[in-house]
Design a protein around this motif. Structure first.
Motif, PDB file in Angstrom:
ATOM      1  N   ASP A   1      34.229  61.866   2.335  1.00  0.00           N
ATOM      2  CA  ASP A   1      35.436  62.656   2.149  1.00  0.00           C
ATOM      3  C   ASP A   1      36.507  61.855   1.413  1.00  0.00           C
ATOM      4  OD1 ASP A   1      36.633  60.934   3.957  1.00  0.00           O
ATOM      5  OD2 ASP A   1      36.676  62.389   5.610  1.00  0.00           O
ATOM      6  N   GLY A   2      37.709  62.442   1.278  1.00  0.00           N
ATOM      7  CA  GLY A   2      38.778  61.804   0.526  1.00  0.00           C
ATOM      8  C   GLY A   2      39.296  60.531   1.139  1.00  0.00           C
ATOM      9  N   ASP A   3      39.001  60.309   2.427  1.00  0.00           N
ATOM     10  CA  ASP A   3      39.434  59.093   3.109  1.00  0.00           C
ATOM     11  C   ASP A   3      38.349  58.020   3.118  1.00  0.00           C
ATOM     12  OD1 ASP A   3      41.945  60.165   3.765  1.00  0.00           O
ATOM     13  OD2 ASP A   3      41.071  61.213   5.501  1.00  0.00           O
ATOM     14  N   GLY A   4      37.258  58.286   2.422  1.00  0.00           N
ATOM     15  CA  GLY A   4      36.176  57.313   2.387  1.00  0.00           C
ATOM     16  C   GLY A   4      35.273  57.357   3.603  1.00  0.00           C
ATOM     17  N   GLU A   5      35.381  58.424   4.419  1.00  0.00           N
ATOM     18  CA  GLU A   5      34.536  58.579   5.596  1.00  0.00           C
ATOM     19  C   GLU A   5      33.377  59.509   5.276  1.00  0.00           C
ATOM     20  OE1 GLU A   5      34.965  57.010   8.480  1.00  0.00           O
ATOM     21  OE2 GLU A   5      36.772  55.990   7.741  1.00  0.00           O
ATOM     22  N   TRP A   6      32.177  59.134   5.715  1.00  0.00           N
ATOM     23  CA  TRP A   6      31.014  59.997   5.519  1.00  0.00           C
ATOM     24  C   TRP A   6      31.006  61.050   6.616  1.00  0.00           C
ATOM     25  CZ3 TRP A   6      27.563  60.140   1.516  1.00  0.00           C
ATOM     26  CH2 TRP A   6      27.702  59.114   0.566  1.00  0.00           C
ATOM     27  N   VAL A   7      30.952  62.315   6.205  1.00  0.00           N
ATOM     28  CA  VAL A   7      31.048  63.423   7.154  1.00  0.00           C
ATOM     29  C   VAL A   7      29.908  64.397   6.928  1.00  0.00           C
ATOM     30  CG1 VAL A   7      33.554  63.250   7.393  1.00  0.00           C
ATOM     31  CG2 VAL A   7      32.594  64.679   5.573  1.00  0.00           C
ATOM     32  N   CYS A   8      29.550  65.109   7.991  1.00  0.00           N
ATOM     33  CA  CYS A   8      28.557  66.179   7.894  1.00  0.00           C
ATOM     34  C   CYS A   8      29.259  67.425   7.373  1.00  0.00           C
ATOM     35  CB  CYS A   8      27.925  66.442   9.260  1.00  0.00           C
ATOM     36  SG  CYS A   8      26.728  67.790   9.259  1.00  0.00           S
ATOM     37  N   VAL A   9      28.821  67.934   6.230  1.00  0.00           N
ATOM     38  CA  VAL A   9      29.462  69.097   5.626  1.00  0.00           C
ATOM     39  C   VAL A   9      28.688  70.384   5.878  1.00  0.00           C
ATOM     40  CG1 VAL A   9      30.624  67.727   3.863  1.00  0.00           C
ATOM     41  CG2 VAL A   9      28.356  68.685   3.381  1.00  0.00           C
ATOM     42  N   ALA A  10      27.448  70.260   6.389  1.00  0.00           N
ATOM     43  CA  ALA A  10      26.656  71.470   6.660  1.00  0.00           C
ATOM     44  C   ALA A  10      25.512  71.135   7.606  1.00  0.00           C
ATOM     45  CB  ALA A  10      26.113  72.072   5.369  1.00  0.00           C
ATOM     46  N   VAL A  11      25.193  72.094   8.468  1.00  0.00           N
ATOM     47  CA  VAL A  11      24.016  72.019   9.337  1.00  0.00           C
ATOM     48  C   VAL A  11      23.115  73.189   8.964  1.00  0.00           C
ATOM     49  CG1 VAL A  11      23.147  71.990  11.691  1.00  0.00           C
ATOM     50  CG2 VAL A  11      25.384  70.972  11.187  1.00  0.00           C
ATOM     51  N   LEU A  12      21.907  72.903   8.528  1.00  0.00           N
ATOM     52  CA  LEU A  12      20.968  73.934   8.070  1.00  0.00           C
ATOM     53  C   LEU A  12      20.034  74.265   9.226  1.00  0.00           C
ATOM     54  CD1 LEU A  12      22.238  72.829   5.508  1.00  0.00           C
ATOM     55  CD2 LEU A  12      20.016  72.859   4.418  1.00  0.00           C
ATOM     56  N   GLU A  13      20.187  75.467   9.764  1.00  0.00           N
ATOM     57  CA  GLU A  13      19.427  75.888  10.934  1.00  0.00           C
ATOM     58  C   GLU A  13      18.512  77.050  10.576  1.00  0.00           C
ATOM     59  OE1 GLU A  13      22.171  75.095  14.746  1.00  0.00           O
ATOM     60  OE2 GLU A  13      23.102  76.462  13.299  1.00  0.00           O
ATOM     61  N   GLY A  14      17.350  77.088  11.184  1.00  0.00           N
ATOM     62  CA  GLY A  14      16.390  78.151  10.917  1.00  0.00           C
ATOM     63  C   GLY A  14      14.977  77.756  11.287  1.00  0.00           C
ATOM     64  N   HIS A  15      14.656  76.481  11.146  1.00  0.00           N
ATOM     65  CA  HIS A  15      13.330  76.017  11.547  1.00  0.00           C
ATOM     66  C   HIS A  15      13.176  76.104  13.067  1.00  0.00           C
ATOM     67  CE1 HIS A  15      11.541  74.730   7.798  1.00  0.00           C
ATOM     68  NE2 HIS A  15      12.634  74.049   7.460  1.00  0.00           N
ATOM     69  N   GLN A  16      11.942  76.350  13.491  1.00  0.00           N
ATOM     70  CA  GLN A  16      11.641  76.452  14.917  1.00  0.00           C
ATOM     71  C   GLN A  16      10.877  75.242  15.435  1.00  0.00           C
ATOM     72  OE1 GLN A  16      12.959  79.125  16.636  1.00  0.00           O
ATOM     73  NE2 GLN A  16      13.911  79.446  14.622  1.00  0.00           N
ATOM     74  N   GLY A  17      10.977  74.144  14.727  1.00  0.00           N
ATOM     75  CA  GLY A  17      10.311  72.919  15.137  1.00  0.00           C
ATOM     76  C   GLY A  17      10.886  71.750  14.367  1.00  0.00           C
ATOM     77  N   THR A  18      10.400  70.568  14.676  1.00  0.00           N
ATOM     78  CA  THR A  18      10.853  69.346  14.005  1.00  0.00           C
ATOM     79  C   THR A  18      10.841  69.523  12.487  1.00  0.00           C
ATOM     80  OG1 THR A  18       9.987  67.952  15.780  1.00  0.00           O
ATOM     81  CG2 THR A  18      10.335  66.903  13.641  1.00  0.00           C
ATOM     82  N   VAL A  19      11.911  69.095  11.836  1.00  0.00           N
ATOM     83  CA  VAL A  19      11.931  69.069  10.377  1.00  0.00           C
ATOM     84  C   VAL A  19      11.448  67.681   9.952  1.00  0.00           C
ATOM     85  CG1 VAL A  19      13.276  69.426   8.290  1.00  0.00           C
ATOM     86  CG2 VAL A  19      13.882  70.671  10.375  1.00  0.00           C
TER      87      VAL A  19
END
Length: 463
Positions: A245-263
């Motif tokens: 992000d703009g402060d130099g921190e690594w952030v999670c911007v999205a969680v992709l959900e839909g799988h029904q088992g380990t990715v």
């Protein structure tokens, strides 16, 4: 209009063996990663890494002694000259090891062996040469592979590692549910000094794989934060997208959900069309391969929408920092080909075809086809530009072929497209092939032949 599943296939394909890479490793092999430019491919197995020449399909060198447990993953550092190679190995001993080659790597790769024709085994303490008559000798040679650095910090097994396109960042992921990002702060290409710049702990299960978005046109379209984009796949059934992000921190911007088992794995689109942001493939224990598309926002200079520096209200500058959250949509589930876990998926830069493999030992090959027209209701009130940039359009895929038992009764852990350089290639360095890596300890190479149906012109090509 007929569905994608009911349409006649416009293309068919066959997969035929070229030859296994030699020698047989005689133990479970996890992954084989081709060098981005040279005819080399590195295979993780046991406590070592074997580097094969793609010119001779034989062993070039064997790197041992750097780890106390199995090596699960490998990654080549990009952007280095051919005489200065860098390879990272991620191990079940919770460390990542850095290996360097300083010598005539181009000649060695072309010859498929050490300059004197002997097989080279590189250990953490020196260099062992096995002559053609089987005799061994040891010597340290600074011009060849050297184990230079151990990266420590994870609490448990490292499952994956990957370099950012620039080579400045390395990501590692682990059974400890974390992703670490390391930065190369060395003063020169050969000065090994790395520091941890982020520890990402939002996954709720083992993190199985990491992949950086390739440096392609369209990747820098979201300007409010870093253009470097990392995807991670986890035992928690999700994929997460990370940016700085703009402060130099690594952030999670999205969680992709839909799988029904380990990715188990993620793979970015290597060559997106029309300047769009690269799409992402994920493969899972649920037996599916999913395609994810970013919902992009048009630039403010185009009708006053998106992430530009001025708002749409009278051109007043917008000084408010926008949220880094991104919206990703599953725009396709590829046709069913596997009846068990899909461990690995690979997307061809040349042909656009996708290959997958997994626990059932199958290799499957897919091709994207023309999409059906979207509902007009989706686009109500939008102009053409907004339609193309805001709403991800579902895509259709055809299953071209499957090949069962590619490694006999054994599971196949990894698949990748890479260049062919062997003598049997008609266009060495330009033609593609598939490489699979399995529990049988064999690294196999495959030729893919694509045949268009008569109505498409009866064309035939090798990839």
């Amino acid at each position: 209009m007929p569905s994608a599943a009911s349409r006649c296939l416009s293309t068919t394909a066959t997969i035929s063996p070229i030859q296994p890479l030699q020698p047989d490793l005689h133990e479970r092999a996890w992954a084989s990663i081709p060098h981005p430019n040279l005819p080399l491919i590195a295979t993780a197995h046991a406590k070592s890494v074997t580097v094969f020449s793609l010119s001779t399909l034989s062993c070039h060198s064997n790197l041992t002694g750097g780890h106390t447990r199995s090596v699960r993953s490998v990654a080549w550092k990009p952007g280095l000259p051919s005489h200065n190679l860098c390879l990272v190995s991620g191990s079940f001993d919770a460390t990542a090891g850095l290996w360097r080659w300083e010598g005539d790597a181009t000649a060695a790769a072309s010859n498929g062996a050490a300059p004197d024709g002997n097989e080279v085994e590189i250990t953490a303490s020196g260099r062992k040469v096995r002559s053609q008559d089987g005799e061994e000798s040891s010597r340290v040679d600074d011009r060849d592979w050297e184990f230079t650095l151990v990266l420590e910090g994870h609490d448990s097994e490292i499952k994956g590692c990957a370099f950012a396109p620039s080579g400045a960042y390395l990501a590692t992921c682990s059974r400890d549910k974390s992703v670490w990002i390391w930065e190369d702060i060395g003063a020169s290409e050969t000065d090994d000094e790395w520091e941890t710049i982020a520890v990402l702990n939002e996954h709720e299960g083992d993190v199985k794989a990491v992949a950086w978005c390739p440096d392609v046109p369209g990747r820098n379209s979201r300007r409010q934060y870093s253009s470097d984009v990392l995807a991670s796949a986890s035992y928690d059934n999700t994929v997460r997208i990370w940016r700085e992000d703009g402060d130099g921190e690594w952030v999670c911007v999205a969680v992709l959900e839909g799988h029904q088992g380990t990715v188990w794995g993620v793979e970015w689109e290597p060559r997106p069309k029309d300047g769009r942001f690269p799409r992402l493939l994920s493969c899972s224990a649920d037996g599916t391969v999913r395609l994810w598309t970013l919902e992009e926002e048009p630039d403010e200079d185009n009708d006053g929408f998106g992430t530009g520096s001025r708002s749409s209200l009278g051109g007043i500058p917008n000084t408010m920092r926008r949220s880094p959250r991104e919206e990703w949509t599953c725009t396709a589930v590829l046709p069913t080909a596997h009846d068990r876990d899909v461990y690995s998926v690979s997307w061809s830069k040349d042909s656009g075809m996708v290959a997958s493999t997994g626990r059932d030992g199958k290799v499957a090959l897919y091709k994207e086809v023309d999409s059906p027209p979207p509902s007009l209701a989706v686009f109500e009130g939008q102009n053409d530009f907004q339609r193309s940039m805001v709403t991800p359009i579902p895509t259709a895929w055809e299953l071209l072929t499957t090949m069962p038992n590619s490694h006999g009764p054994f599971e196949v852990n990894h698949i990748t497209w890479c260049r062919r350089y062997d003598a049997g290639s008609e266009k060495r360095g330009d033609e593609e092939m598939l490489v699979t890596t399995g529990d049988d300890g064999i690294v196999r190479s495959w030729q893919v032949q694509v045949d268009d149906a008569p109505e498409a012109g009866g064309l035939e090509q090798h990839v």
